[in-house]
Scaffold this motif. Structure first.
Motif, PDB file in Angstrom:
ATOM      1  N   TYR A  55       0.846  -1.195   0.000  1.00  0.00           N
ATOM      2  CA  TYR A  55       0.000   0.000   0.000  1.00  0.00           C
ATOM      3  C   TYR A  55       0.882   1.246   0.000  1.00  0.00           C
ATOM      4  O   TYR A  55       1.730   1.424   0.870  1.00  0.00           O
ATOM      5  CB  TYR A  55      -0.932   0.002   1.208  1.00  0.00           C
ATOM      6  N   LYS A  56       0.662   2.112  -0.983  1.00  0.00           N
ATOM      7  CA  LYS A  56       1.455   3.340  -1.096  1.00  0.00           C
ATOM      8  C   LYS A  56       0.835   4.488  -0.311  1.00  0.00           C
ATOM      9  O   LYS A  56       1.551   5.348   0.200  1.00  0.00           O
ATOM     10  CB  LYS A  56       1.601   3.724  -2.566  1.00  0.00           C
ATOM     11  N   ALA A  57      -0.495   4.521  -0.240  1.00  0.00           N
ATOM     12  CA  ALA A  57      -1.162   5.619   0.461  1.00  0.00           C
ATOM     13  C   ALA A  57      -0.985   5.486   1.967  1.00  0.00           C
ATOM     14  O   ALA A  57      -0.798   4.385   2.502  1.00  0.00           O
ATOM     15  CB  ALA A  57      -2.650   5.646   0.109  1.00  0.00           C
ATOM     16  N   ALA A  58      -1.050   6.634   2.640  1.00  0.00           N
ATOM     17  CA  ALA A  58      -0.910   6.623   4.100  1.00  0.00           C
ATOM     18  C   ALA A  58      -2.099   5.943   4.757  1.00  0.00           C
ATOM     19  O   ALA A  58      -1.955   5.276   5.784  1.00  0.00           O
ATOM     20  CB  ALA A  58      -0.768   8.051   4.618  1.00  0.00           C
ATOM     21  N   THR A  59      -3.279   6.113   4.138  1.00  0.00           N
ATOM     22  CA  THR A  59      -4.479   5.475   4.668  1.00  0.00           C
ATOM     23  C   THR A  59      -4.617   4.073   4.087  1.00  0.00           C
ATOM     24  O   THR A  59      -4.722   3.897   2.877  1.00  0.00           O
ATOM     25  CB  THR A  59      -5.736   6.303   4.320  1.00  0.00           C
ATOM     26  N   LYS A  60      -4.608   3.093   4.953  1.00  0.00           N
ATOM     27  CA  LYS A  60      -4.688   1.698   4.533  1.00  0.00           C
ATOM     28  C   LYS A  60      -6.151   1.256   4.417  1.00  0.00           C
ATOM     29  O   LYS A  60      -7.044   1.885   4.987  1.00  0.00           O
ATOM     30  CB  LYS A  60      -3.959   0.802   5.541  1.00  0.00           C
ATOM     31  N   THR A  65      -5.921  -1.804   8.292  1.00  0.00           N
ATOM     32  CA  THR A  65      -5.924  -0.929   9.466  1.00  0.00           C
ATOM     33  C   THR A  65      -6.181  -1.719  10.739  1.00  0.00           C
ATOM     34  O   THR A  65      -5.519  -1.516  11.760  1.00  0.00           O
ATOM     35  CB  THR A  65      -6.999   0.160   9.300  1.00  0.00           C
ATOM     36  N   VAL A  66      -7.153  -2.631  10.685  1.00  0.00           N
ATOM     37  CA  VAL A  66      -7.467  -3.460  11.859  1.00  0.00           C
ATOM     38  C   VAL A  66      -6.286  -4.351  12.220  1.00  0.00           C
ATOM     39  O   VAL A  66      -5.918  -4.478  13.394  1.00  0.00           O
ATOM     40  CB  VAL A  66      -8.724  -4.305  11.583  1.00  0.00           C
ATOM     41  N   ASN A  67      -5.656  -4.958  11.233  1.00  0.00           N
ATOM     42  CA  ASN A  67      -4.547  -5.860  11.514  1.00  0.00           C
ATOM     43  C   ASN A  67      -3.331  -5.118  12.047  1.00  0.00           C
ATOM     44  O   ASN A  67      -2.645  -5.615  12.943  1.00  0.00           O
ATOM     45  CB  ASN A  67      -4.180  -6.641  10.258  1.00  0.00           C
ATOM     46  N   VAL A  98     -12.206   3.805   7.753  1.00  0.00           N
ATOM     47  CA  VAL A  98     -11.062   3.231   8.473  1.00  0.00           C
ATOM     48  C   VAL A  98     -11.087   3.579   9.959  1.00  0.00           C
ATOM     49  O   VAL A  98     -10.434   2.904  10.761  1.00  0.00           O
ATOM     50  CB  VAL A  98      -9.732   3.701   7.843  1.00  0.00           C
ATOM     51  N   ASP A  99     -11.840   4.613  10.335  1.00  0.00           N
ATOM     52  CA  ASP A  99     -11.946   4.986  11.738  1.00  0.00           C
ATOM     53  C   ASP A  99     -13.089   4.258  12.446  1.00  0.00           C
ATOM     54  O   ASP A  99     -13.231   4.375  13.668  1.00  0.00           O
ATOM     55  CB  ASP A  99     -12.162   6.499  11.876  1.00  0.00           C
ATOM     56  N   LEU A 100     -13.881   3.522  11.694  1.00  0.00           N
ATOM     57  CA  LEU A 100     -15.061   2.860  12.254  1.00  0.00           C
ATOM     58  C   LEU A 100     -14.923   1.342  12.304  1.00  0.00           C
ATOM     59  O   LEU A 100     -15.853   0.662  12.740  1.00  0.00           O
ATOM     60  CB  LEU A 100     -16.313   3.231  11.447  1.00  0.00           C
TER      61      LEU A 100
END
Length: 268
Positions: A55-60, A65-67, A98-100
């Motif tokens: 993943y290149k973007a900062a937001t996965k 994100t959970v892992n 991703v925050d939920l």
């Protein structure tokens, strides 16, 4: 699993009856079940592949994100390449997905603090595939069906709410409603015993007969405890040892969520 089961049932109704109104009634019943969390939580778990390091973007993605959050303190818990990671979508103040998202075990450990994001599951998971199926073939506006359905959100009263309801006076109840603001108009409060609408866990009609209400509460508690014992016996038989129920980590098992949530309700 919930999306696949819903699609299969809708197709069966269409082929067997040819009545689109029956399909709509079935979908509304599914949406109501999701909104009131009357479906098994295992039906709501997403399983997505994770490819960490690509993943290149900062937001996965949500699964990554959970892992990453799960393996922050222990790198051995990091998912393998292309391994599927489970997660649930819960309610929150943020609008970013991703925050939920949370690990299923975090949801179970929250003891009711985290709530399933029913609107996301209905609007983002259930409606799009049904739109492709019914709108493109039959011209049915599934999203409009959902928008026309009354919004219902049930408060999950527990047995401990009974004692709290006895201590709430009319004046304090009014102050609580005033402080709640618009949220009190969006919550559908039902009596824990008779399911009638009311401002407390036990309505005034049930409290008028305290002996009958107490007997009903004790019977309900015994019923929950008996269900917990039966589920614990099933889990112990599945794992092959007496203490297997507490050590089970099978997040894809429907019995796990039912047992843990019932155990929490029994403790309350």
């Amino acid at each position: 699993p919930l999306v696949a089961h819903t699609q299969e049932k809708c197709l069966r109704i269409l082929f067997e009856t040819g009545d689109l109104s029956k399909v709509r009634r079935y979908l509304e019943s599914v949406w109501t079940a999701v909104a009131t969390v009357r479906v098994n939580v295992s039906e709501l778990v997403f399983w997505k592949e994770v490819r960490l390091g690509t993943y290149k973007a900062a937001t996965k993605p949500p699964a990554a994100t959970v892992n990453l959050a799960k393996s922050a303190g222990d790198e051995r818990r990091q998912a393998l390449y292309a391994e599927r990671v489970p997660y649930l979508v819960v309610c929150g103040e943020s609008k970013r997905l991703v925050d939920l998202v949370v690990d299923p075990w975090d949801y179970l450990a929250s003891n009711g603090r985290l709530r399933i994001n029913a609107h996301y599951y209905i609007a983002k998971a259930l409606i799009p595939p049904m739109e492709r199926l019914l709108r493109d073939c039959l011209g049915a506006d599934v999203r409009r069906w959902y928008m026309e359905q009354p919004r219902i959100q049930r408060l999950a009263f527990s047995l401990s709410s009974f004692a709290a309801s006895l201590a709430v006076s009319a004046k304090s109840l009014g102050e609580m409603h005033k402080a709640a603001g618009i949220r009190r108009h969006l919550l559908d409060k039902h009596c824990f015993l008779c399911d009638r609408l009311g401002g407390t866990a036990i309505c005034a009609e049930c409290l008028a007969e305290p002996q009958a209400a107490a007997f009903a509460l004790v019977s309900r508690r015994r019923g929950v405890e008996e269900k917990v014992r039966r589920l614990q016996a099933l889990c112990a038989h599945c794992t092959g040892w007496a203490e297997g129920a507490g050590a089970c980590q099978a997040v894809d098992c429907a019995l796990l969520y039912t047992r843990v949530l019932l155990e929490q309700d029994a403790r309350k």
